[in-house]
Design an enzyme around this catalytic site. Sequence first.
Site, mmCIF file in Angstrom:
data_model
loop_
_atom_site.group_PDB
_atom_site.id
_atom_site.type_symbol
_atom_site.label_atom_id
_atom_site.label_comp_id
_atom_site.label_asym_id
_atom_site.label_seq_id
_atom_site.Cartn_x
_atom_site.Cartn_y
_atom_site.Cartn_z
ATOM 1 N N ARG A 264 30.509 42.411 29.819
ATOM 2 C CA ARG A 264 31.100 43.748 29.737
ATOM 3 C C ARG A 264 31.071 44.391 31.120
ATOM 4 N NH1 ARG A 264 26.328 46.367 25.946
ATOM 5 N NH2 ARG A 264 24.672 46.390 27.494
ATOM 6 N N TRP B 119 37.189 37.241 44.415
ATOM 7 C CA TRP B 119 38.518 36.825 43.935
ATOM 8 C C TRP B 119 39.429 36.448 45.101
ATOM 9 C CZ3 TRP B 119 39.038 35.039 39.407
ATOM 10 C CH2 TRP B 119 38.250 35.527 38.354
ATOM 11 N N SER C 96 44.264 32.076 37.117
ATOM 12 C CA SER C 96 44.811 33.383 36.745
ATOM 13 C C SER C 96 44.422 33.735 35.308
ATOM 14 C CB SER C 96 46.343 33.358 36.891
ATOM 15 O OG SER C 96 46.912 34.526 36.343
ATOM 16 N N HIS D 208 40.806 34.757 35.213
ATOM 17 C CA HIS D 208 40.705 36.112 35.770
ATOM 18 C C HIS D 208 41.142 37.142 34.722
ATOM 19 C CE1 HIS D 208 41.562 38.727 39.603
ATOM 20 N NE2 HIS D 208 40.614 39.231 38.835
ATOM 21 N N ARG E 245 45.692 46.818 34.957
ATOM 22 C CA ARG E 245 45.657 45.391 35.269
ATOM 23 C C ARG E 245 46.810 44.611 34.639
ATOM 24 N NH1 ARG E 245 40.117 44.239 36.873
ATOM 25 N NH2 ARG E 245 38.815 46.075 36.565
ATOM 26 N N CYS F 6 26.545 40.685 41.177
ATOM 27 C CA CYS F 6 26.032 41.233 39.917
ATOM 28 C C CYS F 6 25.544 40.071 39.066
ATOM 29 C CB CYS F 6 27.162 41.987 39.204
ATOM 30 S SG CYS F 6 26.900 42.240 37.440
ATOM 31 N N CYS G 215 27.454 39.463 35.795
ATOM 32 C CA CYS G 215 28.789 38.917 36.089
ATOM 33 C C CYS G 215 28.667 37.470 36.563
ATOM 34 C CB CYS G 215 29.480 39.743 37.174
ATOM 35 S SG CYS G 215 29.477 41.521 36.866
#
Length: 407
Positions: free
Chosen positions: A149, A162, A210, A213, A245, A352, A355
């Site tokens: 999250r 990225w 992609s 992502h 996005r 993070c 993450c």
Amino acid sequence: VTGYLDDCTCDVETIDAFNNNKLFPRLNELLESDYFRYYKVNLQKPCPFWDDNSHCGMRDCAVQPCPSDEVPDGIRSGSYKYSEEANNLAEECEEARRLGAVDDSLSTETREAVLQWARHDDSSDSFCEADDIHSPDAEYVDLLLNPERYTGYKGPDAWKIWNSIYEENCFKPQNVKRPLASGRGESFIYLTKWVSRVCVEKRAFYRLISGLHASINIHLSARYLLQDTWSEKKWGPNVTEFQQRFDEVLTRGEGPRRLKNLYFLYLIELRALSKVLPFFERPGFQLYTGNQRQDAEMKQLLLEILHLAKSFPLHFDENSFFAGNKKEAAKLKEEFRLHFKNISKIMDCVGCFKCRLWGKLQTQGLGTALKILFSENLIERIPESGPSYGFQLSRQEIVALFNAFGR
């Protein structure tokens, strides 16, 4: 997003109906079981590409340490195959305190199960840089207690990750900017033209990244921190974040393409599940946690899911991959593998910890799917009983494969 997907015979509506009505409810039940909810990961590996000590200072980037009294006495008894590792578990928990990171409370049965799994990392067929699960820095994480999250991790550090993935690892020419780069205008047009011109393998590689992502961004938008007060934290859908996005107008037509790449990623991983059925069907294969009744039920559910995956009517045809000149195909396949391995290494640069956990898990899951698709001949030769010497999946790879598909 509607209609057919590029390079596929399948459309969005068929996938939606199959996934939402048939597959996902079963898969969700499987992922909540003890076998699939615990993942061992080393979140302390240094970034191999640049000097970086910029760890996210937000509380939600972190995870709780493992208290040493969580380690069951039965595991310390040394009665298991990896007795040395069993005896080191208490030290590993102390080590985990420095992370302040992942809540990794474990049941006795789960500890017993994970200790019985041999490490398998065949570098010749691996698409991922696997963690050394015997490192003192590796720890078990409860994925249900550490959901993917929004954590507040953003800005230059997140962009750098990225940028590295897109600029260095997606087979694309330098004059094509990555989809989210600033100065958006013309880069979208170049990117669209480039993707349509390159060979199917390089196009597929770009679309997988992609799609990955897009998946991550959807989860961050769907579980966004909406309220953060001293008394309560509240996560939920952030429509504005999602639109920034993926909205067709705001992204100049790129958003729907990103979402279609997510469907493409789904098809690739679904195809891998349909291909790997013989490995799991063997009587000798068990989802071992020590709870015999639950283990038998979960294996039955796993086989149901794999048979369901096999029954999907419009699978992606991976035979179009590397089908040309044998020498060129072998070279391209190796390049494909090394590019993806590089991306798995970049995950150790994510600042993070939460993450990083989900990034590592999902790249290992996709890497495992690719390994399966490129091991079809080995899988076909798996004996019905006895060990599978030619093709093997570690517990880490199995947990990552199904959790990545679950995402």
